[in-house]
Structure formats: structure tokens, C-alpha cells
Scaffold this motif. Structure first.
Motif, mmCIF file in Angstrom:
data_model
loop_
_atom_site.group_PDB
_atom_site.id
_atom_site.type_symbol
_atom_site.label_atom_id
_atom_site.label_comp_id
_atom_site.label_asym_id
_atom_site.label_seq_id
_atom_site.Cartn_x
_atom_site.Cartn_y
_atom_site.Cartn_z
ATOM 1 N N GLY A 21 1.185 -1.135 -0.045
ATOM 2 C CA GLY A 21 0.029 0.193 -0.598
ATOM 3 C C GLY A 21 0.498 1.099 0.352
ATOM 4 O O GLY A 21 0.863 2.438 -0.833
ATOM 5 N N GLY A 22 1.958 1.471 0.778
ATOM 6 C CA GLY A 22 3.144 2.563 0.731
ATOM 7 C C GLY A 22 3.397 2.483 -0.650
ATOM 8 O O GLY A 22 3.324 3.904 -0.817
ATOM 9 N N ILE A 55 -3.655 17.457 -1.289
ATOM 10 C CA ILE A 55 -4.636 18.219 -0.717
ATOM 11 C C ILE A 55 -5.547 16.846 -1.863
ATOM 12 O O ILE A 55 -6.840 17.061 -1.018
ATOM 13 C CB ILE A 55 -4.936 19.561 -1.340
ATOM 14 C CG1 ILE A 55 -4.815 20.177 -2.783
ATOM 15 C CG2 ILE A 55 -4.160 20.324 -0.173
ATOM 16 C CD1 ILE A 55 -4.899 21.192 -3.414
ATOM 17 N N THR A 56 -5.849 16.832 -2.857
ATOM 18 C CA THR A 56 -6.354 15.962 -3.753
ATOM 19 C C THR A 56 -6.384 13.897 -2.929
ATOM 20 O O THR A 56 -7.681 14.003 -2.053
ATOM 21 C CB THR A 56 -5.989 15.994 -5.215
ATOM 22 O OG1 THR A 56 -6.482 17.202 -5.460
ATOM 23 C CG2 THR A 56 -7.126 15.034 -5.850
ATOM 24 N N ILE A 57 -5.614 14.002 -2.756
ATOM 25 C CA ILE A 57 -5.748 12.129 -1.896
ATOM 26 C C ILE A 57 -6.022 13.385 -0.497
ATOM 27 O O ILE A 57 -6.758 11.290 -0.007
ATOM 28 C CB ILE A 57 -3.839 11.793 -2.284
ATOM 29 C CG1 ILE A 57 -3.478 11.853 -3.739
ATOM 30 C CG2 ILE A 57 -4.149 10.927 -1.376
ATOM 31 C CD1 ILE A 57 -2.659 11.175 -3.335
ATOM 32 N N ALA A 58 -5.324 13.888 -0.070
ATOM 33 C CA ALA A 58 -5.755 13.932 1.728
ATOM 34 C C ALA A 58 -7.824 13.999 1.860
ATOM 35 O O ALA A 58 -7.504 15.109 3.228
ATOM 36 C CB ALA A 58 -4.718 14.720 2.255
ATOM 37 N N THR A 59 -7.705 14.589 0.952
ATOM 38 C CA THR A 59 -9.444 15.202 0.729
ATOM 39 C C THR A 59 -9.862 17.040 1.642
ATOM 40 O O THR A 59 -10.317 16.787 2.616
ATOM 41 C CB THR A 59 -10.546 13.959 1.121
ATOM 42 O OG1 THR A 59 -10.393 14.209 2.634
ATOM 43 C CG2 THR A 59 -10.067 12.911 0.210
ATOM 44 N N ILE A 86 -7.888 7.964 -1.973
ATOM 45 C CA ILE A 86 -8.573 8.051 -0.777
ATOM 46 C C ILE A 86 -8.495 6.305 -0.572
ATOM 47 O O ILE A 86 -8.406 5.851 0.543
ATOM 48 C CB ILE A 86 -9.891 8.575 -1.164
ATOM 49 C CG1 ILE A 86 -10.104 9.768 -1.628
ATOM 50 C CG2 ILE A 86 -10.816 7.863 0.061
ATOM 51 C CD1 ILE A 86 -10.715 10.696 -1.401
ATOM 52 N N ALA A 87 -9.150 5.772 -1.577
ATOM 53 C CA ALA A 87 -8.802 3.768 -1.444
ATOM 54 C C ALA A 87 -7.731 3.675 -1.532
ATOM 55 O O ALA A 87 -7.920 2.668 -0.155
ATOM 56 C CB ALA A 87 -9.148 3.143 -3.029
ATOM 57 N N THR A 88 -6.178 3.861 -1.953
ATOM 58 C CA THR A 88 -5.272 3.909 -0.672
ATOM 59 C C THR A 88 -4.997 4.251 0.743
ATOM 60 O O THR A 88 -4.153 3.231 1.014
ATOM 61 C CB THR A 88 -4.370 4.109 -1.731
ATOM 62 O OG1 THR A 88 -4.015 3.615 -2.981
ATOM 63 C CG2 THR A 88 -2.694 3.608 -1.526
ATOM 64 N N LEU A 89 -5.317 4.986 0.679
ATOM 65 C CA LEU A 89 -5.608 5.691 1.874
ATOM 66 C C LEU A 89 -6.005 4.877 3.520
ATOM 67 O O LEU A 89 -5.540 4.673 4.443
ATOM 68 C CB LEU A 89 -5.832 7.104 2.205
ATOM 69 C CG LEU A 89 -4.674 7.848 1.882
ATOM 70 C CD1 LEU A 89 -5.147 9.634 2.190
ATOM 71 C CD2 LEU A 89 -3.680 8.117 2.687
#
Length: 344
Positions: A21-22, A55-59, A86-89
Motif C-alpha cells: 500500500g505504501g 490535498i486531492t488524496i488527503a481530501t 483515497i482508496a489506498t489511504l
């Protein structure tokens, strides 16, 4: 103990998922940064592109640092980065929680399961001390498929054994303590090996064993042969001195090399071929050797010990009675087969 716990975490499937995942998150971040840098050229800097990806991934949603108002495909790219990121996080977070829970719960569950397994044992052996000699004793029990429990207070020595035999049953405690011996199932054990590296400690183990269960057989390891009488008074059934035995082995290698070679081949056989013994149980109805021990490729009867006398290569019509000891060469499967014949 910390080193053992770290090894277990690294070997965990959750840890592998965390790594995968990382790596995926890093690849998404790199791909997003490059994509935004291309879409926002020439105004978008690498820092702006990375920040936009973050900021996109972290929403977080502070706004578009890279202007996408004139780039419809750029906004679709943002949707893709947001969805995958987001799915990966979410996967990373759930995997991390599972890893932390698994590290504690797994150990507790395994300990309780192992305690139940030990409590259910009957006719097993207890190896007190899993150092150099104890490791060889336990390895022999593994090769010949005998049930046993290891009792060791040194966590490093115990971890060294468990690293190669992770499914072994064990008690992490001092073998001279009564409670440790009870946890190891002494009440139902067949024998105890007192093979720690300290003669005095082995004597204490022997004394503790005999006070709790006088019927169990105890084999003691002694460095100093002068402690033999003390071991016998403590209740030892058999005493082995590695120094004395080693000297005899060296002498035998010189004067009877073929015999030594034969024994070495037998002890190092991958098939577990050994010279074994079985005692005919009480209440056994007398039977001829031919009827009791039929010919087989899995075992070879060598002698019987009856009423204090040895009978070598007994004939087929020889009558076997309760209490007689059968000495034979067999594979583990052959030994189990003979045990079933005697207890049928």
C-alpha cells in the motif's frame, strides 16, 4: 523478546500489505505530481503540482493550486487521483489497525490455544532447557515424531528454537519451578530431559519432577561426572555426561569405525530410521512373535528383554508376554504401526 515480536510483525501478511500500500501511494503521488505539472504548464511549478496531488488524496480541499478551469480532462484526472488515492489511504489505515491488533491478539490467542494443546497431551516428553544439547534432543524428538513441550526461561534461546520450529509447544519459565512443570503437563508426561547448561539447575529440575510425579522417567545431563551420586539421590533415572560420552565416541571411532559409521548413518537418516523399544503393556494376552510382530519392511526386530535376560534374534515361535521389551529398528511409521499392534 522485542526482536522476536519484530520478526513476527515483519512476517505478518498485514505488514506485507502495508508495504504494498505504501509503494502504491508513492507511485500515485509521483504520477499525480507529474500529471498536474503537465496539465498546468507553464504556470504550475513542481511544488504546486505536488501540493495539488497531496490535498486531492488527503481530501483537504483548499482549492485548485493548479488552474483546471480550462482543462476538463484535468478535472477528470483529479477524480481519478482522488478515487485511487483515497482508496489506498483507506486500505493503508485498515491494514495498519489490523497489524497492531493482530500483533497483540494473535499472541494471546496462540498462548491460550497452546495451553489447551499442552493440557490435552498424554505420554509426551518435557525438554527442560533448549540450549545446544536441548536443541539436539528436541530435534531428535521432531524427527521421530514424538510429542514434547519445551520449558526454557531464556527468551533468546527459546526464540532461536521457535524461529526454526514455530509450531513447537513451550512454556517460558524456569523448569525448576513446580508451576512451570505443571503447565508443561508433567502429570501426564512419559519422561523429562533435564538438559540445561548448569549441573545444579539440572539437579533441582530432577528433584522438582520427582516430587511432583515420582513415576515419570528423568534423564539428566551432567558436565561433572562427580555429581552422579547427587543426581541419583535426586531421583534421576539416567545420567548422561557429554564429556564422558564424547570421549567414548572418539575412542570408538578409532577402534570400531564401521560400527560408528553405521550408528552415524542411522542417526542422521532423513527417514528417521532408529533403534527403538516398546514394552508390552500389562494385561496383554501372550502371543507368538510371528502373530504379534508380522514381517514388515517398516521394522526389524532385533531382540527382546524379558525377566532381566536378553534374547537376540528370537524365533517366530517365541512367546511374548506382558512386560517384555521389544528392541527393533524402524522408521517412525513402523514404530507407530507396532504401537498400534501392541495396544490393539
Amino acid at each position: 523478546m522485542a526482536r522476536s515480536g519484530l520478526k513476527k510483525i515483519i512476517r505478518s501478511r498485514h505488514f506485507k500489505g502495508l508495504v504494498y500500500g505504501g509503494v502504491l501511494l508513492i507511485l500515485i503521488t509521483i504520477g499525480g505530481t507529474q500529471g498536474y505539472h503537465y496539465i498546468g504548464r507553464p504556470a504550475a511549478t513542481w511544488v504546486d503540482s505536488f501540493y495539488m496531488t497531496f490535498i486531492t488524496i488527503a481530501t483537504i480541499g483548499y482549492g485548485e493550486t493548479v488552474d483546471l478551469s480550462h482543462h476538463p480532462m484535468g478535472r477528470l484526472f483529479t477524480v481519478f487521483i482522488a478515487t485511487v488515492g483515497i482508496a489506498t489511504l483507506s486500505y493503508l489505515f485498515s491494514t495498519l489497525v489490523a497489524l497492531l491488533i493482530d500483533a497483540d491478539l494473535n499472541e494471546d490467542l496462540r498462548k491460550k490455544r497452546m495451553e489447551k494443546q499442552i493440557a490435552a497431551l498424554k505420554g509426551h516428553y518435557i525438554v527442560c532447557g533448549i540450549g545446544r544439547v536441548g536443541t539436539n534432543v528436541a530435534s531428535e524428538l521432531v524427527k521421530t515424531r514424538r510429542k514434547f513441550v519445551v520449558v526454557e526461561k531464556d527468551r533468546a534461546a527459546l526464540d532461536a528454537w521457535l524461529e526454526h520450529h514455530p509450531h513447537s509447544l513451550y512454556v517460558h519459565d524456569d523448569a525448576a519451578e513446580d508451576e512451570a512443570l505443571r503447565k508443561a503437563g508433567l502429570a501426564e508426561a512419559t519422561g523429562v530431559f533435564a538438559v540445561t547448561g548448569d549441573d545444579s539447575h539440572n539437579l533441582m529440575v530432577t528433584l522438582s519432577v520427582k516430587l511432583l510425579n515420582p513415576q515419570v522417567r528423568v534423564v539428566v545431563r551432567l558436565h561433572d561426572i562427580r555429581n552422579t551420586n547427587k543426581a541419583k539421590r535426586a531421583g534421576a533415572d539416567e545420567i548422561v555426561s557429554p564429556d564422558f560420552t564424547g570421549g567414548m565416541r572418539i575412542a570408538s571411532a578409532m577402534v570400531r569405525p564401521h560400527v560408528v559409521n553405521f550408528m552415524d548413518q542411522m542417526l542422521h537418516s532423513d527417514e528417521g530410521l532408529r533403534v527403538e523399544e516398546l514394552v508390552v503393556p500389562a494385561g496383554f494376552i501372550s502371543a507368538t512373535l510371528a502373530a504379534l510382530v508380522p514381517k514388515s519392511n517398516d521394522y526389524l526386530l532385533m531382540a527382546t528383554h524379558e525377566n532381566g535376560n536378553w534374547i537376540f534374534n528370537p524365533p517366530d515361535e517365541h512367546l511374548i508376554q506382558a512386560g517384555a521389551a521389544l528392541v527393533f529398528m524402524a522408521s517412525p511409521d513402523g514404530r507407530v504401526h507396532l504401537e498400534k499392534l501392541l495396544t490393539a
